[in-house]
Design an enzyme around this catalytic site. Structure first.
Site, PDB file in Angstrom:
ATOM      1  N   GLY A 150       0.821  -1.211   0.000  1.00  0.00           N
ATOM      2  CA  GLY A 150       0.000   0.000   0.000  1.00  0.00           C
ATOM      3  C   GLY A 150       0.849   1.252   0.000  1.00  0.00           C
ATOM      4  N   GLY A 163      -0.390   5.136  -0.765  1.00  0.00           N
ATOM      5  CA  GLY A 163      -1.303   5.875   0.107  1.00  0.00           C
ATOM      6  C   GLY A 163      -0.622   6.999   0.883  1.00  0.00           C
ATOM      7  N   ASP A 195      -1.475  -7.267  -5.686  1.00  0.00           N
ATOM      8  CA  ASP A 195      -2.693  -7.155  -4.894  1.00  0.00           C
ATOM      9  C   ASP A 195      -2.431  -7.836  -3.545  1.00  0.00           C
ATOM     10  OD1 ASP A 195      -5.193  -7.257  -3.809  1.00  0.00           O
ATOM     11  OD2 ASP A 195      -6.177  -7.998  -5.621  1.00  0.00           O
ATOM     12  N   TYR A 253     -14.464  -0.210   9.924  1.00  0.00           N
ATOM     13  CA  TYR A 253     -13.017   0.049   9.981  1.00  0.00           C
ATOM     14  C   TYR A 253     -12.482  -0.299  11.374  1.00  0.00           C
ATOM     15  CZ  TYR A 253      -8.781   3.058  10.000  1.00  0.00           C
ATOM     16  OH  TYR A 253      -7.505   3.565  10.102  1.00  0.00           O
ATOM     17  N   ILE A 282      -3.452  11.472  10.920  1.00  0.00           N
ATOM     18  CA  ILE A 282      -2.092  11.854  10.517  1.00  0.00           C
ATOM     19  C   ILE A 282      -2.166  13.003   9.523  1.00  0.00           C
ATOM     20  CG2 ILE A 282       0.017  11.058   9.367  1.00  0.00           C
ATOM     21  CD1 ILE A 282      -0.502   8.321  10.638  1.00  0.00           C
TER      22      ILE A 282
HETATM   23  C1  AKB Z   1      -9.498   7.772   9.619  1.00  0.00           C
HETATM   24  O1  AKB Z   1      -9.918   8.901   9.904  1.00  0.00           O
HETATM   25  O2  AKB Z   1     -10.223   6.842   9.245  1.00  0.00           O
HETATM   26  C2  AKB Z   1      -8.028   7.496   9.821  1.00  0.00           C
HETATM   27  C3  AKB Z   1      -7.745   6.990  11.178  1.00  0.00           C
HETATM   28  C4  AKB Z   1      -7.759   7.902  12.338  1.00  0.00           C
HETATM   29  O3  AKB Z   1      -7.533   5.823  11.347  1.00  0.00           O
HETATM   30  N1  AKB Z   1      -7.273   8.697   9.553  1.00  0.00           N
END
Ligand code: AKB
Length: 316
Positions: A8, A11, A53, A142, A172
Site C-alpha cells: 500500500g 497511500g 494485490d 473500519y 495523521i
Molecule cells: C481515519 O480517519 O479513518 C483514519 C484513522 C484515524 O484511522 N485517519
C-alpha cells in the site's frame, strides 16, 4: 529490519514511509507495492517496486521470497468514512490483506507491522486520557477490522512466534499524498485550502476533539517500535500513540496566526461526525513511552508552521 516490504505504498503514509525507510535502510532494501493507484515518481524511480494485490497471498509470498523480506509493513486499508458506505468491501480488503501478511510472515519468519487506529475504540471507551487497555467496542467496520487485526497480531505472536508489532495511529497530517476516506481528513485539507483559497468549510463540528500527529512523528514511531528491544514490549499490538489533540476551532486559530484573513465555516457531515463522536478526545500513551521511549516532536504550533511553509512554497 533489513529488507522491508511496504504494502500500500501509494497511500498517505506509504508515499512518505518508503523514502524515509530507503534513507535509513538503503534504497534497494525497501520494496514498494501498489495496485491501481500509481506510486509517486520518487518511489517508482528510487528503488524496487512491484505491482501486486495484497489480497493475493501467493503473489505476496513470491515477492517476499524474491527480495528476501524480513519485515512486512501492511498499510492497505479502507478508512473509516468510506468503510461506512462499503462495509463488506472494507472488511474484505482490510482483513484479507492482514491475514495474508500474517500467514506469509508465519511461513517466512518475517516480522509484521500492523497499523491500528484511534478507530479501534468505540462510544463506550473512556473518551479522555483513553487507557492503553480498555473497553473496545468500535461502531465502524473500519474499527472492527482494526480490533480484529490487533487480536490477530497477538494470536500469531503467541501461537506461532511471529514478531507482530503495532501502533494505534491518530489522525495523521501530511503534505505529500492526501488521505482518502478518513474521518480525520479535514485536518489535512484545511491546510491546502488555507493556502489556496484562505477559507475552509469543515465537515466536523466545533468542539470535536481528536488525537492527531504530524507525519514525521508517525514515521519515526514506526521505526522506533520495530527496532525496539522485544524483551521490553508488553503491549506489542497495539500501542496508543499521540502527539496532540485539537478541535477544528483550535487548528483554524493556529492557521490564522500565519494567514490572518483565513476564514472557516461549518457544514457538518453526519456520518463523519458520528464516527468522530465515538473516538477518544485524547489517548494516554504512557505504555509507548515506558516500553519503547515514544516522544512526539511536533505540536499544533510547530506542525502548522511547517505545513504552511511547505504547502505555501509548493502551491503558490
Ligand atoms: C481515519 O480517519 O479513518 C483514519 C484513522 C484515524 O484511522 N485517519
Amino acid at each position: 529490519m533489513k529488507n522491508i516490504l511496504v504494502l500500500g505504498a501509494a497511500g498517505q503514509i506509504g508515499s512518505e514511509l518508503v523514502p524515509y525507510l530507503r534513507n535509513i535502510y538503503g534504497a534497494q532494501n525497501v520494496v514498494a507495492t501498489y495496485r491501481s493507484t500509481p506510486l509517486i515518481p520518487e518511489i517508482m524511480e528510487g528503488g524496487p517496486c512491484e505491482n501486486m494485490d495484497a489480497m493475493d497471498a501467493e503473489r505476496m509470498m513470491s515477492v517476499v521470497k524474491k527480495y528476501d523480506i524480513d519485515t512486512i509493513v501492511n498499510l492497505v486499508a479502507v478508512l473509516s468514512a468510506v468503510g461506512e458506505s462499503k462495509p463488506t468491501l472494507a472488511w474484505k480488503i482490510n482483513m484479507e490483506s492482514m491475514i495474508n501478511s500474517l500467514e506469509v510472515a508465519r511461513e517466512t519468519k518475517a516480522a509484521v507491522f500492523l497499523p491500528s487506529s484511534i478507530g479501534a475504540f468505540g462510544p463506550n471507551t473512556p473518551m479522555d486520557n483513553t487507557p492503553q487497555d480498555t473497553l473496545m467496542r468500535p461502531s465502524t467496520i473500519y474499527g472492527i477490522s482494526k480490533v480484529a487485526a490487533e487480536l490477530l497480531g497477538d494470536y500469531y505472536f503467541v501461537k506461532y512466534g511471529v514478531d507482530c508489532r503495532g501502533l494505534r495511529y491518530p489522525g495523521i497530517i501530511s503534505n505529500v499524498t492526501l488521505p482518502g476516506g478518513g474521518t480525520t481528513d479535514y485536518a489535512v485539507e484545511i491546510y491546502y485550502e488555507a493556502i489556496k483559497n484562505k477559507k475552509y468549510t469543515c465537515n466536523l463540528g466545533a468542539g470535536t476533539f481528536l488525537d492527531m500527529m504530524y507525519m514525521p512523528d508517525a514515521l519515526r514511531a514506526l521505526v522506533e517500535l520495530m527496532e525496539a528491544d522485544p524483551a521490553k514490549l508488553v503491549h506489542r499490538n497495539c500501542f496508543n500513540v499521540s502527539a496532540m489533540s485539537f478541535d477544528p476551532e483550535m487548528i483554524a486559530a493556529e492557521i490564522k496566526k500565519h494567514i490572518p484573513d483565513f476564514a472557516m465555516d461549518y457544514n457538518v457531515d453526519p456520518v463523519k461526525q458520528a464516527i468522530a463522536n465515538s473516538w477518544p478526545n485524547y489517548m494516554d500513551h504512557s505504555a509507548a513511552q515506558q516500553e519503547w521511549g515514544w516522544k512526539p516532536e511536533y505540536d499544533l504550533g510547530s506542525m502548522t508552521a511547517d505545513m504552511l511553509k511547505i504547502l505555501g512554497a509548493r502551491l503558490a
